[in-house]
Design a protein around this motif. Structure first.
Motif, PDB file in Angstrom:
ATOM      1  N   GLU A   1       0.826  -1.200   0.000  1.00 41.87           N
ATOM      2  CA  GLU A   1       0.000   0.000   0.000  1.00 41.87           C
ATOM      3  C   GLU A   1       0.866   1.258   0.000  1.00 41.87           C
ATOM      4  OE1 GLU A   1      -3.711  -0.469   2.668  1.00 41.87           O
ATOM      5  OE2 GLU A   1      -2.174  -1.759   3.565  1.00 41.87           O
ATOM      6  N   ALA A   2       1.906   1.267   0.815  1.00 44.95           N
ATOM      7  CA  ALA A   2       2.765   2.449   0.896  1.00 44.95           C
ATOM      8  C   ALA A   2       3.491   2.686  -0.420  1.00 44.95           C
ATOM      9  CB  ALA A   2       3.771   2.286   2.037  1.00 44.95           C
ATOM     10  N   LEU A   3       4.011   1.612  -1.035  1.00 44.06           N
ATOM     11  CA  LEU A   3       4.704   1.760  -2.308  1.00 44.06           C
ATOM     12  C   LEU A   3       3.757   2.217  -3.406  1.00 44.06           C
ATOM     13  CD1 LEU A   3       6.933  -1.432  -2.112  1.00 44.06           C
ATOM     14  CD2 LEU A   3       7.751   0.933  -2.025  1.00 44.06           C
ATOM     15  N   ALA A   4       2.536   1.723  -3.375  1.00 38.71           N
ATOM     16  CA  ALA A   4       1.564   2.131  -4.393  1.00 38.71           C
ATOM     17  C   ALA A   4       1.190   3.595  -4.220  1.00 38.71           C
ATOM     18  CB  ALA A   4       0.325   1.247  -4.310  1.00 38.71           C
ATOM     19  N   ALA A   5       0.974   4.025  -2.982  1.00 41.80           N
ATOM     20  CA  ALA A   5       0.614   5.420  -2.748  1.00 41.80           C
ATOM     21  C   ALA A   5       1.724   6.363  -3.166  1.00 41.80           C
ATOM     22  CB  ALA A   5       0.271   5.631  -1.273  1.00 41.80           C
ATOM     23  N   ALA A   6       2.996   5.928  -3.001  1.00 38.28           N
ATOM     24  CA  ALA A   6       4.132   6.754  -3.384  1.00 38.28           C
ATOM     25  C   ALA A   6       4.504   6.599  -4.854  1.00 38.28           C
ATOM     26  CB  ALA A   6       5.339   6.418  -2.512  1.00 38.28           C
ATOM     27  N   GLN A   7       3.713   5.823  -5.616  1.00 42.86           N
ATOM     28  CA  GLN A   7       3.931   5.634  -7.052  1.00 42.86           C
ATOM     29  C   GLN A   7       5.328   5.072  -7.342  1.00 42.86           C
ATOM     30  OE1 GLN A   7       1.308   6.154  -9.226  1.00 42.86           O
ATOM     31  NE2 GLN A   7       0.213   6.510  -7.288  1.00 42.86           N
ATOM     32  N   CYS A   8       5.636   3.922  -6.704  1.00 43.96           N
ATOM     33  CA  CYS A   8       6.965   3.319  -6.822  1.00 43.96           C
ATOM     34  C   CYS A   8       6.996   2.138  -7.789  1.00 43.96           C
ATOM     35  CB  CYS A   8       7.453   2.866  -5.443  1.00 43.96           C
ATOM     36  SG  CYS A   8       7.728   4.209  -4.289  1.00 43.96           S
ATOM     37  N   GLU A   9       5.988   1.975  -8.652  1.00 48.51           N
ATOM     38  CA  GLU A   9       5.966   0.819  -9.543  1.00 48.51           C
ATOM     39  C   GLU A   9       7.194   0.774 -10.443  1.00 48.51           C
ATOM     40  OE1 GLU A   9       3.574   2.967  -9.204  1.00 48.51           O
ATOM     41  OE2 GLU A   9       1.816   1.927  -8.399  1.00 48.51           O
ATOM     42  N   ASP A  10       7.538   1.919 -11.053  1.00 43.67           N
ATOM     43  CA  ASP A  10       8.700   1.916 -11.935  1.00 43.67           C
ATOM     44  C   ASP A  10      10.001   1.766 -11.150  1.00 43.67           C
ATOM     45  OD1 ASP A  10       8.188   4.477 -10.817  1.00 43.67           O
ATOM     46  OD2 ASP A  10       9.597   5.364 -12.247  1.00 43.67           O
TER      47      ASP A  10
ATOM     48  N   LEU B   1      10.347  -0.149  -8.459  1.00 40.43           N
ATOM     49  CA  LEU B   1      10.458  -1.582  -8.192  1.00 40.43           C
ATOM     50  C   LEU B   1      10.958  -2.323  -9.424  1.00 40.43           C
ATOM     51  CD1 LEU B   1       7.155  -2.177  -6.173  1.00 40.43           C
ATOM     52  CD2 LEU B   1       9.462  -1.863  -5.287  1.00 40.43           C
ATOM     53  N   ALA B   2      10.440  -1.943 -10.569  1.00 37.47           N
ATOM     54  CA  ALA B   2      10.875  -2.596 -11.800  1.00 37.47           C
ATOM     55  C   ALA B   2      12.362  -2.336 -12.067  1.00 37.47           C
ATOM     56  CB  ALA B   2      10.038  -2.099 -12.970  1.00 37.47           C
ATOM     57  N   ALA B   3      12.798  -1.102 -11.828  1.00 36.68           N
ATOM     58  CA  ALA B   3      14.200  -0.767 -12.049  1.00 36.68           C
ATOM     59  C   ALA B   3      15.105  -1.504 -11.068  1.00 36.68           C
ATOM     60  CB  ALA B   3      14.402   0.740 -11.916  1.00 36.68           C
TER      61      ALA B   3
END
Length: 614
Positions: free
Chosen positions: A440-449, A451-453
């Motif tokens: 939830e925290a990573l999603a709220a902070a828009q960390c998808e890219d 995580l991929a990197a």
């Protein structure tokens, strides 16, 4: 305390009233190690000092053709050599142990104080001084603590040898007993000047260290504006000042060392001249003369410890004073001894500025001065300056709370958060309420890219959470580091979360999604965001403008943009000419509205007059 027992379970409460008191406190906390070092030092110095007597006994035995006395002298000499070897070995071991344990205790105390004060530490003490205290100063303090026991052993040995010489051969022993104290105290008049020069050198070295740390910290900015050569020239100048100060200090210490060599030599000449006359008159034997001569020659070794203790104290005194100054710092209110208290809830209020952050709402704070915003954010986190009052949470002053309770209640993320090296899972392994998960925290902070990197750049990491982050996150961009730090802060889920420019390094599209994510995730929790971004301000329940240290406007973003020129100037980066033009336009519109209202009133009055006439 042995080295393998480090770190200390509790380093204790230091006496930080002054540098000498702090050194004495360290010494008292190492009495066991000091006594061991003293005992081994007495064995070492005593064995060395007994060798001349054994040699004199052997010479006299040869002169008198006594084989039994020669064998006795040889046996005693062997025992002295064994005692010297054992004593020196364990003296060195115990002395190094005292040095390391004393330095470790100081480092633990400094680390505990840094954790207690947090970001307030560097606001009260220069960063260069903190670096100097935590690195070089702890070694100098440890040097004096371990040298003191060896110096004490040397003093006791000199006293015992002088008494023994007076008893063994009174004529020469009195000369030695009078001359040795003079040798030991001859350098005392030079010590104040040497100490002042050493203090001056430390001051220049601390200034150079501070300048170097500031230059390294701002090197990227300096390169951007072409100012690195200017700062490098300043550091070169500061470095040369340190070199000159070190040379002047070394000259004084070399003079002290020369005196420590010259005076024992003069005493040795006097003893030989007087002893030869006594031997010529038959008042002493050849062996006695050799014993006294050898004793004076060997006693120059323990005499060197007088010079060492003088140097150790001269170098450690300013270091102890700096360490005591740091360790004496306290929070605005002393919370020591207060039991753990319940974390308060309610509105967050800063009496200094009048800032109010209602409980359970998202409050955005706009400051024209970024530095003032950083100071205000630190104050909201429970680190007020010495001149300001404490922030209130639910009517309770944060400084009145135990440190753990205050940190549980309020979390501040500054504008330049630090990412420690390790895996992402370890980065997010922080004290948290458990209500907000990592996803939830990573999603709220828009960390998808992000995580991929991380997953792509980390070999063998199937799960992005196991991907490794380099030291301070240097393998990531500024925006990626900022978002991971935001996710870490959101995951802790504190009662009050204070964010200082959390999206300054991300693009506008990502910033808009972060604004939505933070608002949804922190629903029902008190959140304060220092920002001038319209995307974040438009999502806030309440926007506060702080100008010149006080709240000057409160409202919502769109209303303040329309009505408050100062708010509009900060948020829209409006220039003075644009502000004047917009002000004139607003004035013209107001005049037009007033004119329309007047014309409308006059028209109504005319209609009423016609109706009355009819």
């Amino acid at each position: 305390m042995q080295i393998q027992d480090l770190p200390y379970p509790d380093p204790g409460v230091p006496d930080a009233r002054s540098g000498p008191r702090f050194l004495w406190w360290l010494f008292r906390n190492q009495l066991g190690g000091q006594l061991r070092s003293l005992i081994w030092g007495l064995l070492h110095f005593g064995s060395i000092s007994m060798i001349p007597f054994c040699v004199g006994l052997a010479v006299q035995a040869v002169v008198e053709h006594s084989g039994s006395r020669l064998a006795l002298a040889g046996g005693l000499l062997g025992l002295c050599c064994v005692g010297n070897a054992v004593g020196e070995t364990f003296l060195h071991r115990s002395a190094v142990t005292n040095w390391i344990t004393a330095a470790a205790r100081v480092q633990q105390l400094l680390a505990r104080k840094a954790a207690l004060l947090g970001s307030a530490l560097t606001r009260r003490v220069a960063a260069g001084e903190v670096v100097a205290v935590s690195t070089g100063d702890v070694e100098k303090i440890g040097w004096f603590v371990e040298a003191f026991s060896r110096f004490t052993a040397a003093v006791l040995t000199l006293v015992l040898v002088c008494v023994g010489l007076v008893v063994y051969e009174p004529s020469l022993g009195v000369v030695v007993a009078v001359g040795l104290p003079v040798l030991a105290l001859a350098v005392l008049p030079l010590l104040p000047r040497a100490t002042r020069r050493a203090d001056f050198q430390r001051e220049k070295a601390g200034r150079a260290t501070e300048l170097a740390s500031d230059t390294v910290a701002g090197l990227r900015v300096l390169r951007g504006i072409g100012g690195e050569e200017l700062f490098l020239d300043r550091y070169r100048g500061a470095s040369q000042e340190v070199r000159h100060a070190a040379v002047r200090s070394a000259r004084m210490w070399s003079l002290i060392s020369a005196i420590q060599v010259l005076l024992p030599g003069l005493l040795l000449i006097a003893v030989v001249w007087y002893g030869v006359n006594l031997a010529r008159d038959g008042r002493i034997g050849v062996g006695e003369l050799v014993a006294v001569y050898s004793s004076v020659m060997i006693l120059t070794y323990p005499l060197r410890h007088f010079e060492e203790i003088a140097m150790a104290y001269s170098f450690s005194r300013p270091s102890a004073r700096r360490a005591a100054r740091v360790l004496a710092l306290e929070r605005a209110t002393d919370t020591e001894g207060i039991l753990a208290a319940e974390v308060p809830t309610g509105d967050l209020y800063d009496p200094a500025t009048g800032l109010l952050a209602p409980a359970g709402r998202l409050t955005a704070v706009v400051c024209g001065d970024p530095d003032a915003a950083g100071v205000l954010a630190e104050r909201l986190g429970g680190h007020p300056s010495e001149q300001s009052t404490s922030v209130l949470l639910g009517g309770v002053a944060l400084d009145d709370l135990p440190l753990d309770s205050a940190r549980t209640a309020v979390l501040v993320q500054d504008k330049d958060p630090v990412l420690l090296s390790g895996t992402l899972r370890e980065l997010l392994d922080v004290p948290a309420s458990g209500e907000v998960g990592a996803e939830e925290a990573l999603a709220a902070a828009q960390c998808e890219d992000v995580l991929a990197a991380l997953a792509q750049g980390s070999l063998g990491a199937e799960d992005a959470m196991d991907a490794r982050i380099t030291e301070r996150g240097r393998s990531l961009s500024g925006g990626q580091r900022q978002r991971l730090a935001l996710a870490r802060s959101l995951m802790t889920d504190p009662e009050v979360l204070v964010l200082d420019e959390p999206t300054s390094a991300v693009d506008s599209h990502t910033e808009a999604r972060i604004a939505v994510g933070v608002r949804e995730l922190r629903e029902g929790r008190t959140t304060v965001v220092f920002t001038s971004s319209p995307l974040l301000l438009d999502r806030a329940d309440r926007v506060v403008l702080v100008h010149e240290g006080e709240v000057t406007a409160v409202g919502v973003h769109r209303e303040l943009v329309r009505k408050d020129p100062r708010y509009r100037a900060v948020v829209t980066r409006e220039t003075a000419e644009e502000a004047a033009l917009n002000g004139a336009r607003d004035g013209a519109l107001n005049d037009l509205h007033q004119l329309e209202e007047i014309e409308e009133i006059e028209a109504i009055e005319k209609i009423e007059e016609v109706e009355e006439t009819a």
